[in-house]
Design a protein around this motif. Structure first.
Motif, mmCIF file in Angstrom:
data_model
loop_
_atom_site.group_PDB
_atom_site.id
_atom_site.type_symbol
_atom_site.label_atom_id
_atom_site.label_comp_id
_atom_site.label_asym_id
_atom_site.label_seq_id
_atom_site.Cartn_x
_atom_site.Cartn_y
_atom_site.Cartn_z
ATOM 1 N N THR A 6 0.862 4.036 -2.939
ATOM 2 C CA THR A 6 0.623 5.456 -2.654
ATOM 3 C C THR A 6 1.735 6.315 -3.242
ATOM 4 O O THR A 6 1.480 7.365 -3.844
ATOM 5 C CB THR A 6 0.501 5.680 -1.136
ATOM 6 O OG1 THR A 6 -0.618 4.930 -0.647
ATOM 7 C CG2 THR A 6 0.315 7.152 -0.814
ATOM 8 N N LEU B 128 -6.120 -3.990 0.997
ATOM 9 C CA LEU B 128 -5.331 -3.475 -0.127
ATOM 10 C C LEU B 128 -6.034 -2.276 -0.737
ATOM 11 O O LEU B 128 -7.254 -2.297 -0.937
ATOM 12 C CB LEU B 128 -5.156 -4.554 -1.203
ATOM 13 C CG LEU B 128 -4.396 -5.809 -0.804
ATOM 14 C CD1 LEU B 128 -4.445 -6.827 -1.933
ATOM 15 C CD2 LEU B 128 -2.968 -5.472 -0.434
ATOM 16 N N ASN B 129 -5.268 -1.240 -1.059
ATOM 17 C CA ASN B 129 -5.886 -0.105 -1.744
ATOM 18 C C ASN B 129 -6.098 -0.464 -3.218
ATOM 19 O O ASN B 129 -5.694 -1.540 -3.677
ATOM 20 C CB ASN B 129 -5.071 1.183 -1.548
ATOM 21 C CG ASN B 129 -3.693 1.132 -2.171
ATOM 22 O OD1 ASN B 129 -3.468 0.508 -3.209
ATOM 23 N ND2 ASN B 129 -2.739 1.805 -1.542
ATOM 24 N N ASN C 176 0.827 -1.210 0.000
ATOM 25 C CA ASN C 176 0.000 0.000 0.000
ATOM 26 C C ASN C 176 0.866 1.268 0.000
ATOM 27 O O ASN C 176 0.523 2.257 -0.657
ATOM 28 C CB ASN C 176 -0.959 -0.003 1.180
ATOM 29 C CG ASN C 176 -2.144 -0.927 0.952
ATOM 30 O OD1 ASN C 176 -2.521 -1.232 -0.179
ATOM 31 N ND2 ASN C 176 -2.733 -1.390 2.036
ATOM 32 N N SER D 183 -2.982 -1.269 -5.280
ATOM 33 C CA SER D 183 -2.398 -2.530 -4.829
ATOM 34 C C SER D 183 -3.163 -3.721 -5.391
ATOM 35 O O SER D 183 -2.561 -4.698 -5.847
ATOM 36 C CB SER D 183 -2.384 -2.604 -3.301
ATOM 37 O OG SER D 183 -1.545 -1.614 -2.756
#
Length: 76
Positions: A17, A58-59, A13, A62
């Motif tokens: 980002t 998870l974002n 993550n 990701s």
């Protein structure tokens, strides 16, 4: 969830980002390339298995990156 898996989720993550500058798909490609190059096979396996089973932490980038990792693995 194991401490190691929690650490992998945090790392992917953070990488996502740092590499997300607006184009989520381009960022996911960069994240997948980074993971493919620098993560051990066992680490990649754990994050793929996590995404298959749950993946809730998870974002978006990701998740896209892990999907690309799975595609690369299947193509090999």
């Amino acid at each position: 969830m194991s401490d190691q898996l929690h650490h992998l989720i945090k790392m992917i993550n953070q990488i996502s980002t740092n590499l997300d500058h607006g184009d989520k798909h381009k960022a996911a490609e960069a994240v997948a390339a980074h993971i493919k190059k620098f993560w051990a096979r066992s680490m990649k396996q754990q994050i793929i298995e996590y995404e298959d089973i749950d993946g809730s932490e998870l974002n978006q980038v990701s998740r896209l990156a892990v999907a690309q990792l799975k595609e690369l693995r299947q193509a090999s």
